[in-house]
Design an enzyme around this catalytic site. Sequence first.
Site, PDB file in Angstrom:
ATOM      1  CE1 TYR A 248      -2.131   0.964   2.187  1.00 57.34           C
ATOM      2  CE2 TYR A 248      -4.596   0.329   2.034  1.00 57.34           C
ATOM      3  CZ  TYR A 248      -3.095   0.007   1.872  1.00 57.34           C
ATOM      4  OH  TYR A 248      -2.623  -1.218   2.043  1.00 57.34           O
TER       5      TYR A 248
ATOM      6  CD  GLU B   4       2.230   0.311  -2.264  1.00 57.75           C
ATOM      7  OE1 GLU B   4       1.984  -1.008  -2.261  1.00 57.75           O
ATOM      8  OE2 GLU B   4       2.126   1.100  -1.241  1.00 57.75           O
TER       9      GLU B   4
END
Length: 224
Positions: free
Chosen positions: A147, A154
């Site tokens: 993550y 991102e």
Amino acid sequence: MGRMLSFRLAYIFSYNLFQFCGHTWILANSIARFLTFGRDALADTFYSVGFVMSLCQLLSILELFHIADRIEKARLLPRFIQVLEKNLLLIMIIMLEELQSKPVVCAQFFLWNVMDLLRYPHELLCLLDKPSVAMLWTRYTLWIPVYILSAATEGVTIYQALPYAEPTAANSKPLNSTVSAHVHLPVLLMLYLPFLALGASVTVWQLLKERQHHLEKWKKMKRK
């Protein structure tokens, strides 16, 4: 009452199975295309799997209702941040066609798939009352660094989108609009980056607490 519980179980099992199959197809398709076409496959990843990825991420909004309705036992805040991050980024990628062929989009989709393929098998096994300690460790330990890597990717994706967002914002500006009424997309993206970092930090903190809770619960079950 029994019928209602049976329906809820069938629904949540079907949902998790659909997400697992969808992400498995995306990952298998991406790997097969890369092995066949090499680096050229990176450019059209979005065109080949974008629709299925968009469908899976759109349906992931239902998970917020699952948690709120206690169909799924999980923390609402980290799941809300994850769903929001993914869908906002996906909307940006859809809006900026020039960004869709970038290798970072392929990397982002790959990490999203890995994250979900670490999570949904564990959820399915728990629904079948056949939890695995290996899947438990994978879900709540290995998932966290993946993550973090995904959140960093991102940020890179948003940074690479800035040059393409400038022409989009300029073309979308009405002729008679005022500066105050004009929404400047590159500025919004730059402002979003600190919120992305903050959201990722809060999510990791919540996930570490969730990991500790589940591992302690597993240890107590083993002692019994």
